[in-house]
Write an enzyme that holds these catalytic residues in place. Sequence first.
Site, PDB file in Angstrom:
ATOM      1  N   ARG A   1      36.173  42.807  38.622  1.00  0.00           N
ATOM      2  CA  ARG A   1      37.063  41.810  38.011  1.00  0.00           C
ATOM      3  C   ARG A   1      36.307  40.485  37.838  1.00  0.00           C
ATOM      4  O   ARG A   1      36.395  39.817  36.811  1.00  0.00           O
ATOM      5  CB  ARG A   1      38.313  41.584  38.883  1.00  0.00           C
TER       6      ARG A   1
ATOM      7  N   ARG B   1      49.520  34.015  34.093  1.00  0.00           N
ATOM      8  CA  ARG B   1      50.127  35.257  34.590  1.00  0.00           C
ATOM      9  C   ARG B   1      51.631  35.057  34.488  1.00  0.00           C
ATOM     10  O   ARG B   1      52.189  34.164  35.150  1.00  0.00           O
ATOM     11  CB  ARG B   1      49.692  35.550  36.022  1.00  0.00           C
TER      12      ARG B   1
ATOM     13  N   CYS C   1      44.357  49.722  40.140  1.00  0.00           N
ATOM     14  CA  CYS C   1      44.126  48.279  39.957  1.00  0.00           C
ATOM     15  C   CYS C   1      44.329  47.500  41.247  1.00  0.00           C
ATOM     16  O   CYS C   1      43.785  46.407  41.393  1.00  0.00           O
ATOM     17  CB  CYS C   1      45.031  47.742  38.863  1.00  0.00           C
TER      18      CYS C   1
ATOM     19  N   ASP D   1      48.866  53.459  39.119  1.00  0.00           N
ATOM     20  CA  ASP D   1      49.317  52.106  39.472  1.00  0.00           C
ATOM     21  C   ASP D   1      50.667  52.269  40.171  1.00  0.00           C
ATOM     22  O   ASP D   1      51.237  53.376  40.196  1.00  0.00           O
ATOM     23  CB  ASP D   1      49.429  51.254  38.193  1.00  0.00           C
TER      24      ASP D   1
ATOM     25  N   HIS E   1      47.570  43.882  30.805  1.00  0.00           N
ATOM     26  CA  HIS E   1      46.680  43.312  31.831  1.00  0.00           C
ATOM     27  C   HIS E   1      45.244  43.532  31.338  1.00  0.00           C
ATOM     28  O   HIS E   1      44.487  44.324  31.910  1.00  0.00           O
ATOM     29  CB  HIS E   1      46.941  44.007  33.171  1.00  0.00           C
TER      30      HIS E   1
ATOM     31  N   GLN F   1      42.055  43.325  33.699  1.00  0.00           N
ATOM     32  CA  GLN F   1      41.954  44.474  34.586  1.00  0.00           C
ATOM     33  C   GLN F   1      41.271  45.647  33.880  1.00  0.00           C
ATOM     34  O   GLN F   1      40.323  46.245  34.386  1.00  0.00           O
ATOM     35  CB  GLN F   1      43.360  44.894  35.041  1.00  0.00           C
TER      36      GLN F   1
HETATM   37  N1   CP Z   1      44.870  44.023  40.171  1.00  0.00           N
HETATM   38  C1   CP Z   1      45.381  42.782  40.198  1.00  0.00           C
HETATM   39  O1   CP Z   1      45.614  42.150  39.142  1.00  0.00           O
HETATM   40  O2   CP Z   1      45.611  42.305  41.436  1.00  0.00           O
HETATM   41  P1   CP Z   1      46.417  40.986  41.787  1.00  0.00           P
HETATM   42  O3   CP Z   1      47.848  41.208  41.389  1.00  0.00           O
HETATM   43  O4   CP Z   1      46.241  40.813  43.261  1.00  0.00           O
HETATM   44  O5   CP Z   1      45.841  39.850  41.009  1.00  0.00           O
HETATM   45  N1  NVA Z   2      51.647  46.930  37.154  1.00  0.00           N
HETATM   46  C1  NVA Z   2      51.469  46.031  38.260  1.00  0.00           C
HETATM   47  C2  NVA Z   2      50.069  45.549  38.292  1.00  0.00           C
HETATM   48  C3  NVA Z   2      49.734  44.576  39.382  1.00  0.00           C
HETATM   49  C4  NVA Z   2      48.303  44.156  39.353  1.00  0.00           C
HETATM   50  C5  NVA Z   2      52.431  44.869  38.136  1.00  0.00           C
HETATM   51  O1  NVA Z   2      52.618  44.378  37.012  1.00  0.00           O
HETATM   52  O2  NVA Z   2      53.041  44.481  39.132  1.00  0.00           O
END
Ligand code: CP
Ligand code: NVA
Length: 336
Positions: free
Chosen positions: A311, A121, A283, A243, A148, A151
């Site tokens: 997920r 990540r 998400c 989102d 992502h 997701q």
């Molecule tokens: N939706 C999602 O990726 O959540 P987190 O940021 O908590 O992993």
């Molecule tokens: N778009 C958001 C998604 C988090 C799961 C971010 O990148 O912070």
Amino acid sequence: MATKTIAVSELDSVSPDVSLAGRDLCSVADLTTKELAGMLALAHDVKTNPGAYRWALDAKQMVMFFEKASLRTRLTFQTAMNTLGGSALFVDQTSSPLGERESLADIARNVERWVQVIVLRTYAHDTITEMAQYASVPVINALSDLEHPCQAIADFMTLEERFGNLKGFNFTYVGDGNNVCHSLMLTAAQLGANCTVGTPKNYAPKADIVAQARAIANVTGSNITLVNDPVGAVTGADAIYTDVCTSMGYEHEATKRAPIFKPYQVNETLMAQASPSAVFMHCLPAHRNAEVTDAVLDGPQSVVFDQAENRMHAQKALLLMLLGKGGNRSETGKCL
Ligand code: CP
Ligand code: NVA
């Protein structure tokens, strides 16, 4: 000791075309339409018959390097791997980006000696593609600034559960044209679902992702439409997804963004423009009463916790497809 009910080599009998042995998942576009369909089929089976896969990844090791916070992604990868018989190792990179202490190439050359899969990540998407280039084991994108994919795959699994085949389905995303939006557009296109994206001007999804999604949609027979009018975007939709307005890494823009995104808030009035059977998706984490109201998030059309549950099932399917052949090195270096 519990009995193993399925051998890794038996996975092919569950779904004949599910192997992604030795590949990476940096983007949804790394998958063919057939591979994505196979992953979703496997995810549904894993959810229905978890015991059948209990030891399918016995003793496999997965490492997760996270530069950003996470609840769902971290825990669903860990629970997925643990319940397939493998182990998950977590490395908190939130205070030092990957590549700072030592090069990505050197991290890859170490880690590939110990583990069978790397989950990242990151802020920069290039960190993920570079690690994928250097590592001889599969690399999974668990969110970057660009995409992502895990997701979006779980989200379309959730839609398949509710609606079956998604060809011709009208999926609408409203809000920021961000990482989640990008992966959703690509996934919708792969599955033949129409995808309408409603964003403020200057917050549209990236042009090269739109072009990629449209190229896929041309083959699968769906439409990718970009608009600025939130009401026009959601009218007649079968699913409305939003989102946060301000993703991780953009916090310094939060004050500027809040008023720009206000007309895109998913509230009961906007939801009423969709099909009566439409679902609401997010998400998570949600900023309650910012991009979505409590009434919608907690309302009868919301499927956000099904998405969160899925997920785990979808990532089990992904791990099985990447590692299900046993994790031996091929001559090309990638796991087989
Ligand atoms: N939706 C999602 O990726 O959540 P987190 O940021 O908590 O992993
Ligand atoms: N778009 C958001 C998604 C988090 C799961 C971010 O990148 O912070």
